[in-house]
Design a protein around this motif. Structure first.
Motif, short mmCIF file in Angstrom:
data_model
loop_
_atom_site.label_atom_id
_atom_site.label_comp_id
_atom_site.label_asym_id
_atom_site.label_seq_id
_atom_site.Cartn_x
_atom_site.Cartn_y
_atom_site.Cartn_z
N GLY A 21 0.77 -1.23 0.00
CA GLY A 21 0.00 0.00 0.00
C GLY A 21 0.80 1.28 0.00
N LYS A 22 2.02 1.24 0.50
CA LYS A 22 2.85 2.45 0.53
C LYS A 22 3.42 2.79 -0.84
N GLU A 23 3.55 1.76 -1.68
CA GLU A 23 4.20 1.93 -2.99
C GLU A 23 3.22 2.01 -4.15
N GLU A 24 2.08 1.35 -4.00
CA GLU A 24 1.15 1.30 -5.13
C GLU A 24 -0.29 1.19 -4.63
N LYS A 25 -1.20 1.41 -5.57
CA LYS A 25 -2.63 1.31 -5.26
C LYS A 25 -3.01 -0.16 -5.14
N VAL A 26 -3.60 -0.51 -4.03
CA VAL A 26 -4.06 -1.88 -3.81
C VAL A 26 -5.56 -1.94 -4.09
N THR A 27 -5.93 -2.76 -5.06
CA THR A 27 -7.32 -2.90 -5.47
C THR A 27 -7.77 -4.34 -5.26
N SER A 28 -9.05 -4.58 -5.43
CA SER A 28 -9.56 -5.96 -5.30
C SER A 28 -8.96 -6.86 -6.38
N ASP A 29 -8.75 -6.34 -7.59
CA ASP A 29 -8.12 -7.14 -8.64
C ASP A 29 -6.67 -7.47 -8.28
N PHE A 30 -5.96 -6.50 -7.74
CA PHE A 30 -4.58 -6.71 -7.30
C PHE A 30 -4.55 -7.79 -6.21
N LEU A 31 -5.44 -7.66 -5.24
CA LEU A 31 -5.49 -8.63 -4.14
C LEU A 31 -5.88 -10.01 -4.64
N ALA A 32 -6.83 -10.08 -5.56
CA ALA A 32 -7.26 -11.37 -6.11
C ALA A 32 -6.09 -12.08 -6.77
N SER A 33 -5.24 -11.31 -7.42
CA SER A 33 -4.05 -11.88 -8.05
C SER A 33 -3.08 -12.44 -7.01
N SER A 34 -2.88 -11.70 -5.93
CA SER A 34 -1.98 -12.15 -4.87
C SER A 34 -2.54 -13.38 -4.15
N ILE A 35 -3.85 -13.38 -3.92
CA ILE A 35 -4.50 -14.43 -3.15
C ILE A 35 -4.80 -15.66 -3.99
N GLY A 36 -4.98 -15.45 -5.30
CA GLY A 36 -5.36 -16.55 -6.17
C GLY A 36 -6.83 -16.86 -6.06
N SER A 37 -7.62 -15.79 -6.01
CA SER A 37 -9.06 -15.94 -5.79
C SER A 37 -9.81 -15.02 -6.74
N ASN A 38 -11.11 -15.20 -6.78
CA ASN A 38 -11.97 -14.39 -7.60
C ASN A 38 -12.11 -12.99 -6.99
N PRO A 39 -12.01 -11.93 -7.80
CA PRO A 39 -12.15 -10.57 -7.26
C PRO A 39 -13.47 -10.31 -6.54
N VAL A 40 -14.55 -11.00 -6.92
CA VAL A 40 -15.83 -10.82 -6.25
C VAL A 40 -15.74 -11.29 -4.80
N ILE A 41 -15.08 -12.41 -4.58
CA ILE A 41 -14.88 -12.91 -3.21
C ILE A 41 -14.07 -11.90 -2.41
N ILE A 42 -13.05 -11.35 -3.02
CA ILE A 42 -12.21 -10.36 -2.35
C ILE A 42 -13.02 -9.12 -2.01
N ARG A 43 -13.83 -8.65 -2.94
CA ARG A 43 -14.65 -7.46 -2.67
C ARG A 43 -15.63 -7.72 -1.53
N ASN A 44 -16.21 -8.90 -1.48
CA ASN A 44 -17.13 -9.23 -0.38
C ASN A 44 -16.41 -9.21 0.97
N LEU A 45 -15.20 -9.77 1.01
CA LEU A 45 -14.43 -9.75 2.26
C LEU A 45 -13.98 -8.34 2.61
N MET A 46 -13.62 -7.57 1.59
CA MET A 46 -13.25 -6.18 1.84
C MET A 46 -14.44 -5.42 2.44
N SER A 47 -15.62 -5.71 1.97
CA SER A 47 -16.82 -5.08 2.51
C SER A 47 -17.01 -5.46 3.98
N ASP A 48 -16.78 -6.74 4.30
CA ASP A 48 -16.87 -7.18 5.69
C ASP A 48 -15.83 -6.47 6.56
N LEU A 49 -14.61 -6.36 6.05
CA LEU A 49 -13.54 -5.68 6.80
C LEU A 49 -13.85 -4.19 6.97
N ARG A 50 -14.43 -3.59 5.94
CA ARG A 50 -14.83 -2.18 6.02
C ARG A 50 -15.94 -2.00 7.04
#
Length: 147
Positions: A21-50
């Motif tokens: 996060g300090k170096e670049e914009k972290v998005t759900s697509d970026f996270l999905a790539s790191s996690i190896g998961s669907n971006p929709v799942i990541i967005r749902n979890l991000m919503s829970d964390l928010r």
């Protein structure tokens, strides 16, 4: 007892936001790539964390930010944010034989003990901080010699 992958994915989200996060914009697509998961799942979890107040999501060019120091975020905070079926970690088999003395009484004999185990588990989650994961993550990255 089994905790869903939501918990470890949520920890991964927080770790990636902290690391990248300090170096670049972290998005759900970026996270999905790191996690190896669907971006929709990541967005749902991000919503829970928010909704739990652990992250804020800035629309447009903003990305994701963690709302408080990682030393103040426990595993229990993350667990509470993302796990939906945590009322009873242990589930009883539904049809014990009511004509059997064991089948008829097993739920009553076991219930309190399982509640104690669940309470101990949740107390243990409160002892672990996300900052400890980040610290170990940096050590592992350094040891592997990759950044």
């Amino acid at each position: 007892m089994q905790i869903s992958t939501k918990f470890t994915i949520a920890i991964h989200i927080l770790a990636a936001v902290e690391y990248f996060g300090k170096e670049e914009k972290v998005t759900s697509d970026f996270l999905a790539s790191s996690i190896g998961s669907n971006p929709v799942i990541i967005r749902n979890l991000m919503s829970d964390l928010r909704n739990a107040g652990l992250i804020e999501i800035k629309r447009g060019p903003g990305g994701i930010a963690i709302t408080r120091p990682l030393e103040q975020i426990t595993f229990y905070d993350v667990y509470e944010a993302v796990e939906k079926n945590k009322e009873d970690l242990f589930h009883f088999h539904e049809n014990p034989n009511p004509l059997c003395p064991v089948g008829r009484n097993i739920h009553a004999a076991l219930y309190d003990k399982l509640q104690d185990v669940q309470q101990e588990f949740e107390e243990s989650l409160k002892k672990h901080k996300v900052s400890d994961v980040i610290s170990d993550l940096y050590k592992e990255i350094e040891k592997a010699g990759c950044h």
